[in-house]
Scaffold this motif. Structure first.
Motif, PDB file in Angstrom:
ATOM      1  N   ILE A 138       0.840  -1.202   0.000  1.00  0.00           N
ATOM      2  CA  ILE A 138       0.000   0.000   0.000  1.00  0.00           C
ATOM      3  C   ILE A 138       0.872   1.248   0.000  1.00  0.00           C
ATOM      4  CG2 ILE A 138      -1.630   1.352   1.387  1.00  0.00           C
ATOM      5  CD1 ILE A 138      -2.810  -1.362   2.310  1.00  0.00           C
ATOM      6  N   GLY A 139       1.890   1.245   0.870  1.00  0.00           N
ATOM      7  CA  GLY A 139       2.791   2.400   0.944  1.00  0.00           C
ATOM      8  C   GLY A 139       3.535   2.639  -0.356  1.00  0.00           C
ATOM      9  N   CYS A 140       3.971   1.549  -1.018  1.00  0.00           N
ATOM     10  CA  CYS A 140       4.686   1.702  -2.289  1.00  0.00           C
ATOM     11  C   CYS A 140       3.783   2.306  -3.358  1.00  0.00           C
ATOM     12  CB  CYS A 140       5.208   0.344  -2.763  1.00  0.00           C
ATOM     13  SG  CYS A 140       6.672  -0.233  -1.885  1.00  0.00           S
ATOM     14  N   ILE A 141       2.554   1.831  -3.436  1.00  0.00           N
ATOM     15  CA  ILE A 141       1.631   2.364  -4.438  1.00  0.00           C
ATOM     16  C   ILE A 141       1.300   3.815  -4.143  1.00  0.00           C
ATOM     17  CG2 ILE A 141      -0.730   2.169  -5.325  1.00  0.00           C
ATOM     18  CD1 ILE A 141      -0.459  -0.868  -5.010  1.00  0.00           C
ATOM     19  N   LEU A 142       1.088   4.132  -2.867  1.00  0.00           N
ATOM     20  CA  LEU A 142       0.781   5.510  -2.482  1.00  0.00           C
ATOM     21  C   LEU A 142       1.941   6.447  -2.812  1.00  0.00           C
ATOM     22  CD1 LEU A 142      -0.926   7.676  -1.106  1.00  0.00           C
ATOM     23  CD2 LEU A 142      -0.073   6.857   1.101  1.00  0.00           C
ATOM     24  N   LEU A 143       3.162   6.033  -2.461  1.00  0.00           N
ATOM     25  CA  LEU A 143       4.318   6.881  -2.726  1.00  0.00           C
ATOM     26  C   LEU A 143       4.612   6.977  -4.229  1.00  0.00           C
ATOM     27  CD1 LEU A 143       6.422   8.634  -1.423  1.00  0.00           C
ATOM     28  CD2 LEU A 143       7.854   6.617  -1.059  1.00  0.00           C
ATOM     29  N   SER A 144       4.340   5.887  -4.967  1.00  0.00           N
ATOM     30  CA  SER A 144       4.487   5.950  -6.422  1.00  0.00           C
ATOM     31  C   SER A 144       3.542   6.987  -7.004  1.00  0.00           C
ATOM     32  CB  SER A 144       4.184   4.577  -7.049  1.00  0.00           C
ATOM     33  OG  SER A 144       5.092   3.608  -6.642  1.00  0.00           O
ATOM     34  N   GLY A 145       2.300   6.950  -6.542  1.00  0.00           N
ATOM     35  CA  GLY A 145       1.340   7.942  -7.005  1.00  0.00           C
ATOM     36  C   GLY A 145       1.754   9.351  -6.643  1.00  0.00           C
ATOM     37  N   GLU A 146       2.319   9.505  -5.441  1.00  0.00           N
ATOM     38  CA  GLU A 146       2.767  10.829  -5.014  1.00  0.00           C
ATOM     39  C   GLU A 146       3.939  11.317  -5.869  1.00  0.00           C
ATOM     40  OE1 GLU A 146       3.870  13.243  -0.908  1.00  0.00           O
ATOM     41  OE2 GLU A 146       4.086  11.076  -0.972  1.00  0.00           O
ATOM     42  N   CYS A 147       4.855  10.400  -6.207  1.00  0.00           N
ATOM     43  CA  CYS A 147       5.984  10.778  -7.072  1.00  0.00           C
ATOM     44  C   CYS A 147       5.491  11.248  -8.438  1.00  0.00           C
ATOM     45  CB  CYS A 147       6.926   9.591  -7.250  1.00  0.00           C
ATOM     46  SG  CYS A 147       7.909   9.183  -5.796  1.00  0.00           S
ATOM     47  N   LEU A 148       4.556  10.514  -9.004  1.00  0.00           N
ATOM     48  CA  LEU A 148       3.996  10.914 -10.292  1.00  0.00           C
ATOM     49  C   LEU A 148       3.282  12.259 -10.190  1.00  0.00           C
ATOM     50  CD1 LEU A 148       2.574   7.482 -11.513  1.00  0.00           C
ATOM     51  CD2 LEU A 148       4.467   8.742 -12.543  1.00  0.00           C
ATOM     52  N   LYS A 149       2.584  12.471  -9.086  1.00  0.00           N
ATOM     53  CA  LYS A 149       1.863  13.729  -8.882  1.00  0.00           C
ATOM     54  C   LYS A 149       2.842  14.902  -8.754  1.00  0.00           C
ATOM     55  CE  LYS A 149      -1.593  15.901  -5.867  1.00  0.00           C
ATOM     56  NZ  LYS A 149      -0.808  16.901  -5.137  1.00  0.00           N
ATOM     57  N   ILE A 150       3.975  14.671  -8.071  1.00  0.00           N
ATOM     58  CA  ILE A 150       4.992  15.724  -7.933  1.00  0.00           C
ATOM     59  C   ILE A 150       5.509  16.131  -9.307  1.00  0.00           C
ATOM     60  CG2 ILE A 150       7.343  16.188  -7.136  1.00  0.00           C
ATOM     61  CD1 ILE A 150       6.699  14.532  -4.636  1.00  0.00           C
ATOM     62  N   MET A 151       5.813  15.138 -10.143  1.00  0.00           N
ATOM     63  CA  MET A 151       6.318  15.446 -11.483  1.00  0.00           C
ATOM     64  C   MET A 151       5.259  16.160 -12.318  1.00  0.00           C
ATOM     65  SD  MET A 151       8.675  12.139 -12.527  1.00  0.00           S
ATOM     66  CE  MET A 151       7.466  10.879 -12.152  1.00  0.00           C
ATOM     67  N   TYR A 152       4.029  15.703 -12.219  1.00  0.00           N
ATOM     68  CA  TYR A 152       2.936  16.307 -12.981  1.00  0.00           C
ATOM     69  C   TYR A 152       2.686  17.741 -12.536  1.00  0.00           C
ATOM     70  CZ  TYR A 152      -1.896  17.088 -14.567  1.00  0.00           C
ATOM     71  OH  TYR A 152      -3.037  17.612 -15.125  1.00  0.00           O
ATOM     72  N   SER A 153       2.691  17.965 -11.224  1.00  0.00           N
ATOM     73  CA  SER A 153       2.406  19.306 -10.700  1.00  0.00           C
ATOM     74  C   SER A 153       3.483  20.308 -11.088  1.00  0.00           C
ATOM     75  CB  SER A 153       2.278  19.254  -9.173  1.00  0.00           C
ATOM     76  OG  SER A 153       1.189  18.430  -8.787  1.00  0.00           O
ATOM     77  N   SER A 154       4.731  19.822 -11.213  1.00  0.00           N
ATOM     78  CA  SER A 154       5.797  20.737 -11.610  1.00  0.00           C
ATOM     79  C   SER A 154       5.669  21.146 -13.076  1.00  0.00           C
ATOM     80  CB  SER A 154       7.161  20.080 -11.381  1.00  0.00           C
ATOM     81  OG  SER A 154       7.340  18.953 -12.223  1.00  0.00           O
ATOM     82  N   LEU A 155       5.051  20.291 -13.892  1.00  0.00           N
ATOM     83  CA  LEU A 155       4.862  20.599 -15.306  1.00  0.00           C
ATOM     84  C   LEU A 155       3.533  21.294 -15.578  1.00  0.00           C
ATOM     85  CD1 LEU A 155       6.162  17.224 -16.828  1.00  0.00           C
ATOM     86  CD2 LEU A 155       7.392  19.400 -16.720  1.00  0.00           C
ATOM     87  N   SER A 156       2.512  20.925 -14.774  1.00  0.00           N
ATOM     88  CA  SER A 156       1.173  21.496 -14.970  1.00  0.00           C
ATOM     89  C   SER A 156       0.558  21.776 -13.601  1.00  0.00           C
ATOM     90  CB  SER A 156       0.300  20.518 -15.773  1.00  0.00           C
ATOM     91  OG  SER A 156      -0.998  21.031 -15.958  1.00  0.00           O
ATOM     92  N   PRO A 157       0.917  22.901 -12.989  1.00  0.00           N
ATOM     93  CA  PRO A 157       0.481  23.187 -11.611  1.00  0.00           C
ATOM     94  C   PRO A 157      -1.034  23.171 -11.423  1.00  0.00           C
ATOM     95  CG  PRO A 157       2.195  24.712 -12.315  1.00  0.00           C
ATOM     96  CD  PRO A 157       1.796  23.948 -13.522  1.00  0.00           C
ATOM     97  N   ASN A 158      -1.774  23.549 -12.432  1.00  0.00           N
ATOM     98  CA  ASN A 158      -3.232  23.609 -12.310  1.00  0.00           C
ATOM     99  C   ASN A 158      -3.925  22.519 -13.109  1.00  0.00           C
ATOM    100  OD1 ASN A 158      -3.130  26.048 -10.705  1.00  0.00           O
ATOM    101  ND2 ASN A 158      -2.628  27.148 -12.599  1.00  0.00           N
ATOM    102  N   GLY A 159      -3.222  21.435 -13.366  1.00  0.00           N
ATOM    103  CA  GLY A 159      -3.785  20.343 -14.153  1.00  0.00           C
ATOM    104  C   GLY A 159      -4.930  19.649 -13.447  1.00  0.00           C
ATOM    105  N   PRO A 160      -5.773  18.947 -14.200  1.00  0.00           N
ATOM    106  CA  PRO A 160      -6.980  18.340 -13.623  1.00  0.00           C
ATOM    107  C   PRO A 160      -6.746  17.017 -12.901  1.00  0.00           C
ATOM    108  CG  PRO A 160      -6.890  17.932 -15.980  1.00  0.00           C
ATOM    109  CD  PRO A 160      -5.724  18.818 -15.664  1.00  0.00           C
ATOM    110  N   LEU A 161      -5.610  16.361 -13.124  1.00  0.00           N
ATOM    111  CA  LEU A 161      -5.398  15.041 -12.537  1.00  0.00           C
ATOM    112  C   LEU A 161      -5.170  15.126 -11.036  1.00  0.00           C
ATOM    113  CD1 LEU A 161      -3.144  13.324 -15.240  1.00  0.00           C
ATOM    114  CD2 LEU A 161      -5.637  13.306 -15.018  1.00  0.00           C
TER     115      LEU A 161
END
Length: 463
Positions: A138-161
Motif C-alpha cells: 500500500i505504501g509503495c503504491i501511495l508513494l508511487s502515485g505521489e511521485c507521479l503527482k509531484i512530477m505532474y504538478s511541476s509541469l502542470s500546476p493547475n492540471g486536472p489530474l
C-alpha cells in the motif's frame, strides 16, 4: 518443544527445495516450485535484501529524527541497525542448522511453527507477514502515485489530474510486473534497485545540503515537543519507523531463493545489504534533519518542494531523484508481494503442469491483479504514508525481526541458559516487546489524530 520433536518436522523434509537438492522428485506444492524456486547465489540474496530494506522509506528518516532529536536519533538508528543485523544472522544460523538436519525451511510461518511446536504460531506469523506485505505494498503504491503527482504538478500546476489518478497509473505498472513468476526472476530488477537507492539517496542528500544553505532555507529548530507525554508518543512512533526501515520480515523466503546448500551464503548477502544501508540511511537522516529540523515532512521530498514558495533545491535534481524513487518502488512492491503470491500459488496452481500453462497462468493473472487492485484502493482511500510506515513497523516488523529470531535461536541452537548470548537474546526480546507495544499504541494514536486532516480519496498525502 524443539525443532526435532515438532509435528511439523516431516513437512519440511518434503518441501520442493529439499527434494530438488536431494534429487528426490517433484516439489511438494506450487508455492515452493513456482514462486520460491531455489536457484540464486549469495549476491542475488543481497540484491533481494537490499531492495527489501533500503528503499524510499529512507525519505522518512528525517521525520523519525523529528521525534527523537539529534542524540537519541543517531543512537536509535545505530542501535536498531545493529540489533537487526544480529537478529538476521541468528535467523540465518537457525535456517542453516535446520537444513543440515535435512529439513530446509523456505517459509517463515512454517519455520516458527516447527521450532516452537505450536500450531497457532503459524497463523500468528501469517498475520504479521500479511501486515508487513500489505502495508508496504500500500505504501509503495501511495508513494508511487505521489511521485507521479509531484512530477505532474511541476509541469502542470493547475492540471486536472488528482492523486488517485496517479495511484491507478502506478498500479497498472505493478499489475504487469507482478506476472513475473518467481522471486528469483526479480534478481536483475533488484540489482537495479540497489543502484537506484544509492543514486537517489545521494541526490536527496545533496538537495538537503543545498536547501540548508539556501537564502530561502527554513529556520532550523531542533527542539522537541514541550509536552512530555507528546514527546514520549513521538519517540515511540519514531522508533517504530526505524524498525520498519531496517525490517523486512521475509528473510526465510529470501534465503529460500538460494541454491542449496544455503549454509553461510546469507551472511554474505546481509553484509552487502548493510553496507548500502549504512551509506544511505545516515546520509539521508543527517542531511534532512539538519536542513529542516522539526518542520520536516514525513516525506523529505515534500520539504524540498513545498506547496508554497520556491523550490529549495534545483528542480532537475529533485526531478531525477523522484524518477529514481519511483522506479525503485516498483521493485519493492514486487518483493513484498512474493509471500502473498506464494500463498496464492500454493493453493491455486498445479505443479503437474507448466507454470505458463493456461491452467496456472489464468489464476495467477487474476489473483495477483486482484491483490494489487486491493492495495491500490487502500492507498487511494487512506493517504497517510508516514503513519502507515510507523504502524507496519510496530505491528509487523518488531515481532518478526526483533523478537522471533532470538527466540528461535535460543530454542533451536540450544545455547546454555547460563550463556551470555542466551540472556542477551532475552534482554533484546523484552526491550523490543515493550517498544512494539508502545510503538503500536503511539502509531495508531497518531493515525487516528491525522484522520481529521484528510477525506477519503484525498488529493494530498498527510505529512
Amino acid at each position: 518443544m524443539g525443532a526435532d520433536g515438532s509435528p511439523y518436522a516431516h513437512s519440511f523434509a518434503a518441501n520442493g527445495s529439499a527434494l530438488e537438492a536431494a534429487g528426490g522428485g517433484a516439489p511438494a506444492d506450487a508455492g515452493a516450485a513456482f514462486v520460491l524456486e531455489s536457484k540464486g547465489t549469495w549476491w542475488h540474496a543481497g540484491f533481494h535484501l537490499t531492495t527489501a530494506i533500503v528503499g524510499p522509506t529512507i525519505l522518512t528518516l528525517p521525520y523519525a529524527f523529528r521525534g527523537l532529536g539529534w542524540g537519541l536519533g543517531l543512537a536509535s538508528l545505530t542501535a536498531v541497525g545493529a540489533v537487526t543485523f544480529y537478529a538476521y544472522v541468528l535467523m540465518s544460523r537457525v535456517l542453516d542448522h535446520c537444513e543440515k538436519q535435512g529439513r530446509r525451511h523456505i517459509r517463515f510461518r512454517e519455520l516458527a511453527a516447527d521450532v516452537l511446536g505450536f500450531g497457532w504460531i503459524f497463523y500468528l506469523v501469517v498475520f504479521f507477514q500479511a501486515a508487513i506485505n500489505t502495508g508496504i505494498s500500500i505504501g509503495c503504491i501511495l508513494l508511487s502515485g505521489e511521485c507521479l503527482k509531484i512530477m505532474y504538478s511541476s509541469l502542470s500546476p493547475n492540471g486536472p489530474l488528482r492523486l488517485y489518478h496517479f495511484i491507478i497509473m502506478a498500479t497498472v505498472v505493478l499489475i504487469l510486473l507482478s506476472q513475473l513468476p518467481s522471486f528469483h526472476s526479480l534478481r536483475h530488477f533488484n540489482l537495479a534497485s540497489l543502484f537506484l537507492s544509492l543514486a537517489y539517496s545521494a541526490l536527496v542528500t545533496g538537495g538537503c545540503i543545498y536547501a540548508g544553505y539556501s537564502k530561502n532555507a527554513p529556520t532550523k529548530d531542533y527542539s522537541l515537543d514541550l509536552s512530555s507525554i507528546q514527546r514520549t508518543y513521538n519517540a515511540f512512533t519514531s522508533i517504530s519507523i526505524l524498525a520498519s526501515l531496517y525490517g523486512n520480515g521475509i528473510l526465510p523466503e529470501i534465503q529460500a531463493t538460494l541454491a542449496p546448500p544455503a549454509t553461510g551464503k546469507m551472511v554474505k548477502g546481509l553484509a552487502l545489504c548493510y553496507m548500502v544501508a549504512v551509506l544511505t540511511f545516515y546520509s539521508a537522516a543527517v542531511s534532512g534533519y539538519w536542513a529542516f529540523g522539526n518542520k520536516v515532512s514525513s516525506n523529505v521530498l515534500n520539504s524540498l518542494l513545498p506547496d508554497s514558495g520556491p523550490s529549495l533545491a534545483p528542480i532537475w535534481l529533485l526531478g531525477l531523484g523522484v524518477v529514481f524513487v519511483l522506479l525503485q518502488l516498483f521493485a519493492i512492491g514486487l518483493v513484498y508481494s512474493q509471500v502473498a503470491f506464494e500463498i496464492m500459488e500454493k493453493n491455486s496452481a498445479d505443479t503437474r503442469q507448466s507454470r505458463f500453462s493456461k491452467r496456472n497462468l489464468v489464476p495467477r493473472l487474476i489473483l495477483r491483479t486482484l491483490y494489487m487492485v486491493f492495495c491500490a484502493f487502500m492507498a487511494a482511500m487512506l493517504p497517510f504514508f508516514g503513519d502507515i510506515v510507523a504502524v507496519v513497523g510496530a505491528i509487523g516488523f518488531i515481532p518478526l525481526d526483533f523478537i522471533l529470531p532470538m527466540l528461535l535461536y535460543n530454542i533451536t541452537i540450544g545455547t546454555s541458559k547460563r550463556s551470555a548470548i542466551h540472556w542477551f537474546n532475552i534482554f533484546i526480546m523484552i526491550i523490543f516487546t515493550g517498544v512494539g507495544i508502545m510503538g503500536a499504541f503511539a502509531s495508531i494514536r497518531k493515525m487516528i489524530l491525522d484522520a481529521d486532516q484528510f477525506k477519503l480519496f484525498s488529493d494530498n498525502v498527510v505529512n
